[in-house]
Design a protein around this motif. Structure first.
Motif, mmCIF file in Angstrom:
data_model
loop_
_atom_site.group_PDB
_atom_site.id
_atom_site.type_symbol
_atom_site.label_atom_id
_atom_site.label_comp_id
_atom_site.label_asym_id
_atom_site.label_seq_id
_atom_site.Cartn_x
_atom_site.Cartn_y
_atom_site.Cartn_z
ATOM 1 N N ILE A 1 2.527 6.966 -6.654
ATOM 2 C CA ILE A 1 1.495 7.894 -7.121
ATOM 3 C C ILE A 1 1.763 9.326 -6.647
ATOM 4 O O ILE A 1 1.539 10.281 -7.390
ATOM 5 N N LEU A 2 2.257 9.488 -5.435
ATOM 6 C CA LEU A 2 2.422 10.833 -4.885
ATOM 7 C C LEU A 2 3.620 11.593 -5.444
ATOM 8 O O LEU A 2 3.551 12.815 -5.590
ATOM 9 N N ILE B 1 0.840 -1.206 0.000
ATOM 10 C CA ILE B 1 0.000 0.000 0.000
ATOM 11 C C ILE B 1 0.870 1.249 0.000
ATOM 12 O O ILE B 1 0.676 2.171 -0.796
ATOM 13 N N PHE B 2 1.874 1.293 0.882
ATOM 14 C CA PHE B 2 2.698 2.488 0.955
ATOM 15 C C PHE B 2 3.655 2.599 -0.223
ATOM 16 O O PHE B 2 4.041 3.700 -0.617
ATOM 17 N N PHE C 1 -7.169 11.104 -1.720
ATOM 18 C CA PHE C 1 -6.208 10.004 -1.849
ATOM 19 C C PHE C 1 -5.737 9.527 -0.475
ATOM 20 O O PHE C 1 -5.706 8.327 -0.205
ATOM 21 N N LEU C 2 -5.385 10.454 0.397
ATOM 22 C CA LEU C 2 -4.939 10.079 1.737
ATOM 23 C C LEU C 2 -6.068 9.464 2.555
ATOM 24 O O LEU C 2 -5.840 8.563 3.361
ATOM 25 N N GLU D 1 1.570 4.128 -2.835
ATOM 26 C CA GLU D 1 1.346 5.527 -2.469
ATOM 27 C C GLU D 1 2.514 6.398 -2.918
ATOM 28 O O GLU D 1 2.316 7.467 -3.492
ATOM 29 N N ILE D 2 3.718 5.941 -2.694
ATOM 30 C CA ILE D 2 4.890 6.723 -3.085
ATOM 31 C C ILE D 2 4.960 6.862 -4.601
ATOM 32 O O ILE D 2 5.258 7.942 -5.123
ATOM 33 N N LEU E 1 -6.345 5.940 1.406
ATOM 34 C CA LEU E 1 -5.188 5.218 1.924
ATOM 35 C C LEU E 1 -5.348 4.883 3.402
ATOM 36 O O LEU E 1 -5.084 3.751 3.829
#
Length: 111
Positions: free
Chosen positions: A77-78, A70-71, A100-101, A74-75, A104
């Motif tokens: 995409i961010l 998941i993280f 988004f957050l 996230e990285i 998440l």
């Protein structure tokens, strides 16, 4: 046009020669391995696939893996979004980042 044709006439046999040399070297230098039942059996997650007795899968290992994925996503995409932030409308991006957050965090709490 003639220059391109001449280059192709020289390049194609050279590529074929390199392919044949690499194939020949790989055939000559390959390892001669005796077939072994243990080495040729599939190995997945530390379980012996040939036995009927299976140990229970570690739930802690599974959760750590899911959280890492998941993280990691996230990285991925961010980072590009942060790069584009100065060139875009701030109110739009703040809403997108908040949503988004939120998604998440809901996924994290679900896990």
């Amino acid at each position: 046009m003639e220059k391109i044709i001449v280059q192709l006439i020289l390049f194609v046999p050279l590529v074929i020669l390199v392919i044949l040399v690499v194939l020949g070297v790989s055939i000559i230098l390959r390892k001669k391995v005796k077939l072994n039942r243990e080495k040729s059996s599939p190995f997945e997650c530390g379980f012996d696939s040939n036995s009927n007795f299976r140990l229970p899968f570690s739930l802690r290992f599974f959760l750590i893996t899911i959280i890492f994925l998941i993280f990691d996503v996230e990285i991925v995409i961010l980072l590009p979004a942060i790069y584009r932030l100065p060139k875009s409308i701030l109110i739009y991006w703040s809403r997108v980042f908040f949503l988004f957050l939120l998604i998440l965090l809901l996924g994290l709490f679900h896990e």
